[in-house]
Design an enzyme around this catalytic site. Structure first.
Site, PDB file in Angstrom:
ATOM      1  N   THR A   1     -27.221  15.831  -6.147  1.00 47.42           N
ATOM      2  CA  THR A   1     -27.254  16.332  -7.526  1.00 47.42           C
ATOM      3  C   THR A   1     -28.511  17.121  -7.852  1.00 47.42           C
ATOM      4  O   THR A   1     -28.459  18.105  -8.596  1.00 47.42           O
ATOM      5  CB  THR A   1     -27.137  15.119  -8.487  1.00 47.42           C
ATOM      6  OG1 THR A   1     -25.880  14.506  -8.256  1.00 47.42           O
ATOM      7  CG2 THR A   1     -27.229  15.540  -9.935  1.00 47.42           C
TER       8      THR A   1
ATOM      9  N   THR B   1     -32.831  -0.097  -3.668  1.00 50.22           N
ATOM     10  CA  THR B   1     -31.392  -0.159  -3.806  1.00 50.22           C
ATOM     11  C   THR B   1     -31.028   0.730  -4.986  1.00 50.22           C
ATOM     12  O   THR B   1     -31.775   0.757  -5.974  1.00 50.22           O
ATOM     13  CB  THR B   1     -31.037  -1.641  -4.080  1.00 50.22           C
ATOM     14  OG1 THR B   1     -30.605  -2.232  -2.875  1.00 50.22           O
ATOM     15  CG2 THR B   1     -30.078  -1.879  -5.148  1.00 50.22           C
TER      16      THR B   1
ATOM     17  N   THR C   1     -28.487  10.664  -4.425  1.00 47.76           N
ATOM     18  CA  THR C   1     -28.914   9.294  -4.738  1.00 47.76           C
ATOM     19  C   THR C   1     -28.003   8.237  -4.108  1.00 47.76           C
ATOM     20  O   THR C   1     -28.433   7.115  -3.868  1.00 47.76           O
ATOM     21  CB  THR C   1     -28.950   9.062  -6.256  1.00 47.76           C
ATOM     22  OG1 THR C   1     -27.657   9.324  -6.799  1.00 47.76           O
ATOM     23  CG2 THR C   1     -29.992   9.932  -6.923  1.00 47.76           C
ATOM     24  N   ASP C   2     -26.726   8.600  -3.852  1.00 46.73           N
ATOM     25  CA  ASP C   2     -25.763   7.566  -3.455  1.00 46.73           C
ATOM     26  C   ASP C   2     -26.190   6.784  -2.208  1.00 46.73           C
ATOM     27  O   ASP C   2     -26.034   5.571  -2.154  1.00 46.73           O
ATOM     28  CB  ASP C   2     -24.371   8.182  -3.238  1.00 46.73           C
ATOM     29  CG  ASP C   2     -23.751   8.612  -4.565  1.00 46.73           C
ATOM     30  OD1 ASP C   2     -24.248   8.159  -5.616  1.00 46.73           O
ATOM     31  OD2 ASP C   2     -22.770   9.389  -4.547  1.00 46.73           O
TER      32      ASP C   2
ATOM     33  N   CYS D   1     -27.292 -11.619  -4.055  1.00 44.85           N
ATOM     34  CA  CYS D   1     -28.105 -11.451  -5.274  1.00 44.85           C
ATOM     35  C   CYS D   1     -29.047 -10.266  -5.082  1.00 44.85           C
ATOM     36  O   CYS D   1     -29.503 -10.012  -3.971  1.00 44.85           O
ATOM     37  CB  CYS D   1     -28.944 -12.690  -5.538  1.00 44.85           C
ATOM     38  SG  CYS D   1     -27.986 -14.169  -5.790  1.00 44.85           S
TER      39      CYS D   1
ATOM     40  N   ASP E   1     -23.318  16.223   0.105  1.00 44.62           N
ATOM     41  CA  ASP E   1     -23.299  15.096  -0.813  1.00 44.62           C
ATOM     42  C   ASP E   1     -23.657  13.886   0.036  1.00 44.62           C
ATOM     43  O   ASP E   1     -23.147  13.719   1.150  1.00 44.62           O
ATOM     44  CB  ASP E   1     -21.886  14.946  -1.389  1.00 44.62           C
ATOM     45  CG  ASP E   1     -21.828  13.872  -2.459  1.00 44.62           C
ATOM     46  OD1 ASP E   1     -21.598  14.231  -3.619  1.00 44.62           O
ATOM     47  OD2 ASP E   1     -21.992  12.676  -2.125  1.00 44.62           O
ATOM     48  N   SER E   2     -24.526  13.043  -0.479  1.00 42.91           N
ATOM     49  CA  SER E   2     -25.040  11.985   0.402  1.00 42.91           C
ATOM     50  C   SER E   2     -23.992  10.941   0.758  1.00 42.91           C
ATOM     51  O   SER E   2     -24.209  10.129   1.657  1.00 42.91           O
ATOM     52  CB  SER E   2     -26.284  11.330  -0.194  1.00 42.91           C
ATOM     53  OG  SER E   2     -25.965  10.407  -1.188  1.00 42.91           O
ATOM     54  N   SER E   3     -22.845  10.962   0.107  1.00 37.77           N
ATOM     55  CA  SER E   3     -21.770  10.049   0.521  1.00 37.77           C
ATOM     56  C   SER E   3     -21.248  10.423   1.911  1.00 37.77           C
ATOM     57  O   SER E   3     -20.582   9.621   2.564  1.00 37.77           O
ATOM     58  CB  SER E   3     -20.612  10.087  -0.476  1.00 37.77           C
ATOM     59  OG  SER E   3     -21.097   9.724  -1.732  1.00 37.77           O
TER      60      SER E   3
HETATM   61  N1  ASP Z   1     -22.979  12.132  -5.028  1.00 31.55           N
HETATM   62  C1  ASP Z   1     -24.363  12.578  -5.157  1.00 31.55           C
HETATM   63  C2  ASP Z   1     -25.045  12.333  -3.841  1.00 31.55           C
HETATM   64  O1  ASP Z   1     -25.392  11.256  -3.525  1.00 31.55           O
HETATM   65  C3  ASP Z   1     -25.019  11.864  -6.272  1.00 31.55           C
HETATM   66  C4  ASP Z   1     -26.448  12.206  -6.499  1.00 31.55           C
HETATM   67  O2  ASP Z   1     -27.088  12.965  -5.837  1.00 31.55           O
HETATM   68  O3  ASP Z   1     -27.009  11.631  -7.444  1.00 31.55           O
HETATM   69  O4  ASP Z   1     -25.194  13.253  -3.087  1.00 31.55           O
END
Ligand code: ASP
Length: 343
Positions: free
Chosen positions: A13, A166, A89-90, A280, A57-59
């Protein structure tokens, strides 16, 4: 003294902006970073930008991306004082944890950051994250040594040890947290470094080494009331599976049913490593606290202490990928290699 920083853009993002004509999100051009953010010129740093292609995209991140990124940093290691990695971020905590294990003798800052709102959108959190990450990557002490010579993650006013983080929220701008280790720095009007918590290298002159092999024989089993023997045995008998991160309840507790313990015991007897971490977010596995944890310890389940799922998975993939004998891998699991757990 000016620091030279390499910004590596991998995707996510943070690398988007709104096209003023169409209103859609289009890629942000980091090579024009000084035009986009003229205020960056005021920092005492020289910036270069390297964008990985294609940006992803990091996914979609896979171990091959970790290897590529670490090789790039090793190649550029002597030319820069620090590195800022812009990442989606993912899976940022997975990549950053993996890199922390891959780097031997790291003595320069590698700061991961990203954003929840694209950098080219007015209300972005990416601008502050980027600028502060650059400042941290370039920060030096009175002797000229980097202040944070480890793999870290900066997000919304906090700098964390990367392998303690995390992603905790898909909505909040404070998307990351380190539940079991305090921030390496708190950012307000000033950047306040918690120096005693920051890892210091044995030497600043050793060449950076990287380990670049990861095992695919690792999986995660998250306990829930209702997990059946068939499912558990089905997973444990997958060909090539070498290690399981078992996400248990509370302080490392699991059912005491015979079928459950027997299935794990048989897998351990076949050479499988079972690493116990808690579901947890905060706190640690202490298998000697309750009968339900003790039984796991007795059959040879190993403690992951207070490791995050991201650190546990990447550490296992890394250690098993090294093809060291199982006894060596087990010994390394008992040691905090990069500050990933507290005992
Ligand atoms: N789907 C995005 C990613 O991880 C989300 C992000 O960057 O916040 O690449």
């Amino acid at each position: 003294m000016r620091s030279s920083i390499l910004i590596i853009y991998t995707g996510g993002t943070i690398g988007m902006k709104t096209d003023p004509d169409t209103g859609t999100l289009v890629p942000f051009d980091f090579s024009a970073i000084y035009e986009e953010f003229p205020s960056l010129k005021r920092l005492k740093v020289d910036l270069d930008v390297h964008s990985l292609t294609p940006a992803i995209d990091s996914s979609n991140v896979q171990p091959k991306n970790w290897i590529h990124l670490s090789e790039l940093i090793r190649e550029k290691y002597d030319s820069y004082d620090g590195f800022v990695v812009l990442h989606g971020t993912d899976t940022m905590s997975y990549t950053a944890s993996a890199l922390s294990f891959m780097f031997e003798n790291l003595a320069k800052p590698v700061v991961f950051t990203g954003s929840q709102i694209p950098i080219g959108v007015l209300r972005t959190d990416g601008r502050e994250n980027l600028i502060t990450a650059i400042e941290i990557a370039g920060a030096r002490d009175a002797e000229g040594h980097p202040i944070v010579p480890e793999v870290s993650l900066y997000f919304q006013n906090h700098l964390f040890r990367a392998n303690r983080t995390t992603k905790r929220s898909a909505e909040a701008l404070s998307a990351f947290y380190s539940y079991n280790y305090p921030p390496l720095a708190d950012v307000g009007v000033n950047i306040s470094y918690n120096r005693s918590l920051i890892h210091q290298p044995k030497s600043y002159d050793e060449p950076l080494q990287i380990g670049t092999r990861f095992s695919e024989g690792v999986c995660v089993i998250k306990l829930f009331p209702g997990l059946t023997e068939q499912t558990l045995r089905g997973i444990l008998s997958i060909e090539g599976l070498k290690a399981v991160v078992l996400e248990t309840y509370g302080a490392g507790n699991a059912p005491t049913a015979d079928w459950f313990l027997r299935a794990l015991e048989e897998a351990i007897a076949r050479g499988m490593i079972i690493l116990n971490i808690t579901q947890c977010q905060g706190g640690a596995v202490a298998m000697d606290l309750y009968e339900t944890g003790l039984r796991l310890q007795q059959i040879g389940v190993m403690s992951g202490y207070d490791m995050t799922i991201e650190a546990a998975v990447t550490k296992l993939m890394y250690l098993i990928g090294s093809e060291a004998p199982s006894e060596v891998v087990k010994e390394q699991l008992k040691v905090s290699l990069r500050g990933e757990f507290t005992r």
